[in-house]
Scaffold this active site. Sequence first.
Site, PDB file in Angstrom:
ATOM      1  N   THR A   1       0.861  -1.180   0.000  1.00 26.05           N
ATOM      2  CA  THR A   1       0.000   0.000   0.000  1.00 26.05           C
ATOM      3  C   THR A   1       0.898   1.230   0.000  1.00 26.05           C
ATOM      4  O   THR A   1       1.695   1.417   0.934  1.00 26.05           O
ATOM      5  CB  THR A   1      -0.900  -0.002   1.247  1.00 26.05           C
TER       6      THR A   1
ATOM      7  N   LYS B   1      -6.929   1.531  -3.251  1.00 30.35           N
ATOM      8  CA  LYS B   1      -6.498   0.871  -2.021  1.00 30.35           C
ATOM      9  C   LYS B   1      -6.571   1.839  -0.845  1.00 30.35           C
ATOM     10  O   LYS B   1      -7.019   1.467   0.246  1.00 30.35           O
ATOM     11  CB  LYS B   1      -5.070   0.328  -2.156  1.00 30.35           C
TER      12      LYS B   1
ATOM     13  N   LYS C   1       0.402   3.545   9.450  1.00 27.60           N
ATOM     14  CA  LYS C   1       1.003   3.620   8.115  1.00 27.60           C
ATOM     15  C   LYS C   1      -0.076   3.919   7.057  1.00 27.60           C
ATOM     16  O   LYS C   1       0.027   4.908   6.313  1.00 27.60           O
ATOM     17  CB  LYS C   1       1.691   2.286   7.796  1.00 27.60           C
TER      18      LYS C   1
END
Lengths: 300, 300
Positions: free
Chosen positions: A98, A174, A242
């Site tokens: 990602t 995503k 993250k």
Amino acid sequence: MGADYKVAVIGLGSMGYGVASSLLRAGLTVYGYDINEAQMAKFREAGGAEGALADVAGDLDAVVTVVLNAAQTEAVLFGDGGAVPMLRKGAAVMSCATVAPDFARRMEAQCAENGVLYLDAPISGGPIRAADGALSVLASGTAETFAALKPALDGMASDVFEMGDSAGAGSAMKAVNQLLVGVHIATMAEALTFGMTQGVDPKRFYEVITKSAGTSWALENRTPHIIDNDYSPKSQVNIWPKDLGIVQDIARSAKFSAPISGAALQMYLAAQGMGLGAEDDAAIAKVYAAMAGLTLPGQE
Amino acid sequence: MGADYKVAVIGLGSMGYGVASSLLRAGLTVYGYDINEAQMAKFREAGGAEGALADVAGDLDAVVTVVLNAAQTEAVLFGDGGAVPMLRKGAAVMSCATVAPDFARRMEAQCAENGVLYLDAPISGGPIRAADGALSVLASGTAETFAALKPALDGMASDVFEMGDSAGAGSAMKAVNQLLVGVHIATMAEALTFGMTQGVDPKRFYEVITKSAGTSWALENRTPHIIDNDYSPKSQVNIWPKDLGIVQDIARSAKFSAPISGAALQMYLAAQGMGLGAEDDAAIAKVYAAMAGLTLPGQE
């Protein structure tokens, strides 16, 4: 195709090992690389092909990177001993981490300078689906790139969503998905512990809400971890600072105010601050419990 | 039972009219009351029984209140011309509004002083399921109360979740559910518009996310309203400052920090501030669109 198709999987963690194993099962020739030597040895014993990346790179059809983030992706592709400069022209890279859409576009351009195709291909589904070759892939890239990676996509994914004809679109979708999942997990924890203050038992919460308008995929998947007092990491708390951080970075660049996912990010940061980073992400409920003086099922 | 069972439905709005119609279809004798005379006339034409509340109250088995909030509930039960003091001993009240658990406990106690049973019975499911007699009821009260209201519950609900043996537990679970639904709708809007800044078309968002980990019941239900540019109110924006306000009130009483639902509440308040209160709650996406300079499907 089959064994004539040669692919290297870089990153043999819980997701990457599953991907590599699925590609083996699909009959491809699969090389597996990781900084953890034991993981590499384990994969070779399971049928992985032998050879250092530098020795086999020129003969590869594809490289699949299943690493943690953008920095690791760039390192394994273009860093010291990185794969891309060693690949033949027309070979293809599938990048599964990602990352921000801008980063994906930069990687595509750098690969193109080397005559290498690049698929922006973040994955979704967790380690069990990775091991089953049943991941979802949110992919964007040229038609030539999709064609070059077809044996790998077929072997690792049950659903390939083609998001566009250049890098960036896959990573954008995503990020959208991660915004939703990250908020839904944290909101499940907020609602479950809020209910506890009103005498609602977590088991009853699960029974009623999963049949009500308040349900979500994330709630159905994560609530049992809390009820069972099982915080062994299926997906770590560490993922969310993250991934929601990527969401906030993109949002800031776009001058987009994202207050709800911003609030969720703060709760994951608190979970890391409490030392829960390596636990299952359902452990975000422990932050709420600590703040409210509640005791979750099975906790002291 | 059937026509021998006499019930008054107070509040003939989009939910109450559906409840009253379902009880008629179940064969009960149903009186319908509303401040809107036209709604009352419409219901009588559809088969509702004739008679002023003051004339029929002493003969009723049950009163079902389907009004907006706690203030209206208290007014129709105990205000000027309120129902409870006119009911016979052993008659039962079913209160369907979303209210705070403490309020539900107070109503139960005041009903008991009048020899009247009280079911804390918030409903969920929307106007279509109300009209189909297929609501979910999150109910708590004594066994005697459940028994006294069985014909009404059978006629209006497909699922009755028994949450406990006294008032409060039903409202607590409703608050938990509303926390989740309210956040999920707002987060759908945040994610959809965030995606638009990255070139993700809302239709593609719907296609991909409904098959991904980011999905929720609310997202699947509300996203089509945005894609279709249809903000006719299936459920109004105005519901959410009320219901998330109840959540925050309960949370404050319990010294419970609820930052994510608090952030969602701010977005619904902004939607009201923009004059969108009477639109469908999917119109919260218009707040995000305005803040980001985006144009939603079908909007100028």
